[in-house]
Write an enzyme that holds these catalytic residues in place. Structure first.
Site, PDB file in Angstrom:
ATOM      1  N   THR A 245       0.837  -1.198   0.000  1.00  0.00           N
ATOM      2  CA  THR A 245       0.000   0.000   0.000  1.00  0.00           C
ATOM      3  C   THR A 245       0.867   1.241   0.000  1.00  0.00           C
ATOM      4  O   THR A 245       1.761   1.394   0.831  1.00  0.00           O
ATOM      5  CB  THR A 245      -0.922   0.015   1.233  1.00  0.00           C
ATOM      6  N   CYS A 333      31.287   0.727  13.442  1.00  0.00           N
ATOM      7  CA  CYS A 333      31.541  -0.029  14.662  1.00  0.00           C
ATOM      8  C   CYS A 333      30.801  -1.364  14.575  1.00  0.00           C
ATOM      9  O   CYS A 333      29.594  -1.391  14.361  1.00  0.00           O
ATOM     10  CB  CYS A 333      31.057   0.765  15.874  1.00  0.00           C
TER      11      CYS A 333
END
Length: 404
Positions: A245, A333
């Site tokens: 949608t 990281c």
């Protein structure tokens, strides 16, 4: 937070523009599924299609070329995977993907996945010390076996160091062999002219929240002639390559953001460049041994990326954060272990130096006061980060000796 924050991380996300908030709020108050045939559905569909036309007009594309997505990451995945699958299905020999070595992870990780799970043969195209693609290497790679290449993907502008890539030259080289080219243009929108039709690209990614729009919406601009295999299947929305949608408020927000972003690109770029130069000059004055990264001749006007010898990027980031200044490191990281940026490593940077890097990015809300606040803070912050590094090295050395 009561204190005034200095926001120098516009490349991560930009403040939502007031006019975008108004447009999204009004659209959210409108009821209707754009796929429904009743009056409410048709009204919502009208909003979606008007937004599509606006996005196309502001990016130099045809409305039929705009495929709404949930953001830049989905658009990159649809482009890379969708083109690869379609090209391989049409010709099983086409299993090679050529990509620059400094791509965003939204491109790099899907390419890695295609290699690990789908049999793709990946070649990472080298860049020079400034992060700009080596087009001679591209030519050489293509000459080896052009019939085996499924696609080429090269970002318009690098998200870390801001280097602009020679997209036009890449397209010209690829066109000689009939190979489609995709470009992630997320960082470029609003800072440099971006016109999809004129670029010659086959597919291009844009994102809403980098340009003052809402998070969770973006678009893939794809030529109608380009075959794409969908990632998701369902209702067949968006040319049957992106089912689900349609989010009418998000589409309207993206359209509003892009209208504002491209309204005066030269003027906005000139102002960003003035602020950036002020920032660069200030950092060089306060930290003379700081190393600026990126291509000064081909660079986004709002980017300033530096490596600070003897520092860890995370230490610099946290010290600046404590001083009320938001920026980002040049490293990713993983599992809590700092790793050097793949972009800086591809540019030939020393891994230790790469870990001590920061990215400062400016945007529409940036001011000279923001820049001056950073310049005042950066010298003491670098001194403290270097002192912390010496202490950590000393402590680590002592612990290692005791362990033996």
């Amino acid at each position: 937070m009561s204190e005034r924050r200095v926001y120098l991380d516009h490349a991560a996300t930009a403040p939502v523009l007031p006019e975008v908030i108004d447009v999204v709020a009004a659209a959210m108050a409108t009821l209707g599924n754009p796929s429904s045939l009743h009056a409410s559905g048709r009204l919502t569909r009208k909003l979606v299609e008007e937004s599509r036309e606006s996005v196309a007009a502001n990016l130099g594309a045809r409305p039929s070329e705009v495929v709404f997505t949930s953001g830049g990451t989905e658009a990159d995945n649809l482009a890379v995977k969708g083109i690869f699958w379609a090209r391989r299905a049409a010709d099983p020999r086409r299993v090679r993907i050529l990509a620059s070595a400094v791509e965003h992870h939204a491109v790099m990780d899907p390419v890695h996945w295609l290699a690990a799970e789908q049999g793709a043969k990946v070649e990472w195209l080298p860049v020079d010390h400034a992060g700009r693609l080596d087009t001679e290497a591209l030519r050489h790679t293509l000459r080896q076996d052009p019939e085996s290449v499924a696609l080429i993907t090269v970002m318009w502008a690098n998200n870390e160091v801001g280097t602009l890539q020679p997209v036009g030259e890449v397209v010209g080289i690829a066109r000689q062999h009939g190979i489609p080219v995709h470009s992630d243009a997320v960082q470029a929108i609003g800072q440099v002219p971006v016109r999809f039709g004129e670029s010659g690209l086959d597919a291009m990614t844009v994102s809403g929240h980098k340009a003052g729009g809402p998070v969770g919406v973006g678009a893939l601009l794809a030529r109608r002639e380009l075959d794409l295999v969908p990632l998701t299947h369902g209702g067949g929305q968006e040319r049957e390559v992106r089912s689900g949608t349609l989010d009418a408020p998000a589409a309207a927000g993206l359209a509003a953001a892009l209208r504002a972003a491209v309204a005066d690109v030269p003027g906005h770029a000139a102002e960003l460049a003035r602020l950036r130069d002020r920032l660069v000059d200030g950092i060089r004055r306060e930290v003379p041994d700081a190393i600026r990264n990126g291509d000064p001749a081909h660079l986004l006007p709002g980017h300033a990326h530096f490596s600070f010898p003897g520092c860890e990027g995370d230490s610099l980031l946290l010290l600046l954060d404590a001083a009320g200044i938001d920026c980002s490191t040049g490293s990713a990281c993983t599992a809590g272990v700092p790793e050097p940026s793949h972009v800086l490593l591809a540019m030939g940077s020393d891994p230790a130096l790469a870990r001590g890097s920061l990215r400062f990015t400016l945007g529409r809300t940036s001011t000279p006061d923001d820049v001056d606040a950073l310049v005042r803070a950066i010298g003491p912050v670098v001194e403290r980060a270097r002192a912390a590094g010496v202490v950590n090295v000393s402590t680590s050395s002592t612990s290692s000796t005791r362990g033996n």
